[in-house]
Design an enzyme around this catalytic site. Structure first.
Site, PDB file in Angstrom:
ATOM      1  N   CYS A  47     -18.969 -17.475  29.232  1.00 43.59           N
ATOM      2  CA  CYS A  47     -17.741 -16.701  29.035  1.00 43.59           C
ATOM      3  C   CYS A  47     -16.777 -16.852  30.207  1.00 43.59           C
ATOM      4  O   CYS A  47     -15.554 -16.934  30.024  1.00 43.59           O
ATOM      5  CB  CYS A  47     -18.055 -15.238  28.778  1.00 43.59           C
ATOM      6  SG  CYS A  47     -19.078 -14.453  30.048  1.00 43.59           S
TER       7      CYS A  47
ATOM      8  N   HIS B 222     -19.362  -9.397  30.881  1.00 42.33           N
ATOM      9  CA  HIS B 222     -18.602 -10.365  30.088  1.00 42.33           C
ATOM     10  C   HIS B 222     -17.259 -10.635  30.748  1.00 42.33           C
ATOM     11  O   HIS B 222     -16.728  -9.790  31.482  1.00 42.33           O
ATOM     12  CB  HIS B 222     -18.397  -9.810  28.674  1.00 42.33           C
ATOM     13  CG  HIS B 222     -17.889 -10.820  27.691  1.00 42.33           C
ATOM     14  ND1 HIS B 222     -18.513 -12.016  27.456  1.00 42.33           N
ATOM     15  CD2 HIS B 222     -16.798 -10.805  26.869  1.00 42.33           C
ATOM     16  CE1 HIS B 222     -17.862 -12.683  26.527  1.00 42.33           C
ATOM     17  NE2 HIS B 222     -16.801 -11.978  26.170  1.00 42.33           N
TER      18      HIS B 222
ATOM     19  N   ASP C 226     -11.429 -12.134  23.075  1.00 42.95           N
ATOM     20  CA  ASP C 226     -12.848 -12.354  23.349  1.00 42.95           C
ATOM     21  C   ASP C 226     -13.201 -13.824  23.145  1.00 42.95           C
ATOM     22  O   ASP C 226     -13.062 -14.360  22.040  1.00 42.95           O
ATOM     23  CB  ASP C 226     -13.689 -11.471  22.428  1.00 42.95           C
ATOM     24  CG  ASP C 226     -15.106 -11.284  22.939  1.00 42.95           C
ATOM     25  OD1 ASP C 226     -15.640 -12.231  23.551  1.00 42.95           O
ATOM     26  OD2 ASP C 226     -15.675 -10.202  22.733  1.00 42.95           O
TER      27      ASP C 226
END
Length: 459
Positions: free
Chosen positions: A56, A162, A180
């Site tokens: 990520c 994240h 995201d």
């Protein structure tokens, strides 16, 4: 035991509002009208899904770097220069990120290594009001993007730490749009800004540091042409220590009576892996399928690189360093009758992929080598950096405070004039200033990350 497969997760609403829902579209339209969705379009034009469950941070950086139109200066695939997760291995090996994730500080380091300007804010050095002000400014411009480091649990989502870019801001409801990068799991969604702040204001148990956010933008100056500072392996720690501690302490402890003696001691005290700090960037030339050579742009970049190299060699500092007796690790070797070559430790770099194994780089000491494209061409030749060039540039980029410890004022003044950037040609001056900035950033990053273990991240 085989793990059951998953196809996405149901986005917990509330607290999130799915971007594609009627309410999400209304929030988008209102924010667009208010001017706080300006950065969204460049981000969504280059948006990508993280290619690994723990990538990520890498995906977020790749999206933002491409959205800012920062040229990586090296190929991705074919003839194309483009940021991809696989190229972001300067500050942490990809296999480590793949298995363990990446820390907040290393993500900042990656963005800076790639040529971006980064301001980072951990939650203990900022407030929710700072976050709101920075996000409103970034969301209203095309030249700055915010990446958030947060814990998913505050949004009732599965997973832990994240990273994702923030695509916009709705001032009326005080919501941020999270783009995201784990699109296989959750779609883009709006969240209350205060809740996003709470998710940032969480301690990662593996490191003891709070999460936070970073502002990523383009540098006003052009990136380095010929050299880049690398912190991609263990050699960086010893080299950072040399730059920050060893060199200044050496000059305080000893009293060199002339510049040549001073330089000899500095070069003689270099770590064995000094060559890994600044790695030369050599233009790779291969014939395309059609037999064509470098593009016009490629040839122009090559001319600039060779011009920088020549300007390094025109400095008085270079001539003095060249006359020194090098230690064994910078010895000269004769190989296959091709003339003298300098042997320095390094790593193999090929088309943007850096191999993990260390090797000795044979760098030609002659001013010119192989022809550009046509082996029979006698007019076009490429110049390669040597260990003398690398050492000269290293001395130019060290912090000016390094030389404060020289007790002999005459020697100090003479040496400071040698390493001064004031009278350098503009092209070389930009190169040196860029490397000074990188060295400053990466030394600071090393200090922050030295006590941290890689942070496990789940998408």
């Amino acid at each position: 035991m085989e793990v059951a497969s998953l196809y996405r997760r149901v986005l917990p609403t509330p607290p999130a509002v799915e971007f594609a829902s009627p309410e999400g579209r209304r929030l988008f339209a209102e924010a667009l009208e208010a001017g706080t969705m300006e950065g969204f379009f460049s981000l969504v034009s280059h948006f990508q899904t993280q290619s690994e469950p723990a990538f990520c941070g890498l995906a977020s950086i790749a999206v933002v770097l491409n959205a800012l139109a920062i040229d990586p200066g090296r190929r991705w695939k074919g003839p194309w220069r483009w940021f991809d997760e696989s190229m972001l291995d300067c500050c942490e090996p990809l296999h480590v990120v793949r298995s363990q994730g990446i820390t907040f500080g290393k993500v900042v380091c990656l963005a800076r290594c790639a040529g971006a300007s980064v301001r980072c804010f951990r939650a203990d050095h900022a407030t929710v009001h700072d976050l709101r002000a920075h996000l409103a400014r970034c969301a209203s411009s095309h030249d700055c993007h915010l990446i958030a480091s947060y814990h998913r649990g505050h949004f009732k989502q599965t997973g832990g730490g994240h990273f994702s870019p923030i695509g916009g801001y709705h001032a009326g409801t005080d919501r941020a749009l999270i783009l995201d990068v784990a699109r296989f799991k959750y779609p883009p969604h709006w969240v209350p800004l205060t809740l996003l702040w709470e998710a940032m204001n969480t301690t990662d148990k593996a490191t003891g540091f709070l999460r936070g956010f970073m502002l990523v933008s383009r540098h006003n100056s052009a990136p380095s042409l010929l050299y880049t500072v690398s912190c991609g392996d263990e050699s960086w720690k010893s080299m950072a220590k040399y730059c920050v501690e060893d060199a200044p302490n050496l000059l305080k402890d000893e009293s060199p009576d002339n510049v040549t003696t001073l330089l000899s001691r500095l070069v003689g005290s270099l770590p064995a892996n000094a060559g890994d700090l600044i790695k030369c960037v050599v233009e790779v030339r291969r014939k395309d399928e059609g037999g064509s050579c470098l593009s016009k742009e490629g040839k122009e970049r090559l001319v600039l690189k060779e011009k920088v190299l020549q300007q390094v060699r025109d400095t008085k500092l270079f001539r003095i360093v060249q006359e020194l007796q090098y230690p064994k690790r910078l010895r000269q070797a004769h190989t296959n009758g091709d003339g003298p070559k300098n042997v320095i430790p390094g790593t193999v770099v090929s088309e943007g992929n850096e191999q993990a194994n260390s090797v000795d780089l044979l760098l030609s000491t002659s001013p010119s080598e192989k022809s550009l494209c046509n082996p029979n061409s006698k007019n076009e030749a490429v110049k390669y950096p040597s260990s003398t060039d690398v050492l000269t540039v290293l001395l130019l980029v060290l912090h000016p405070s390094t030389w404060f410890g020289i007790r002999d004022e005459i020697v100090k003044a003479e040496f400071q004039s040698l390493v001064s950037t004031d009278d350098l040609p503009d092209l070389l001056k930009r190169e040196v200033l860029h490397l000074k900035r990188q060295l400053h950033y990466l030394t600071g990053c090393e200090g922050e990350e030295a006590s941290q273990e890689p942070m496990p991240l789940s998408p």
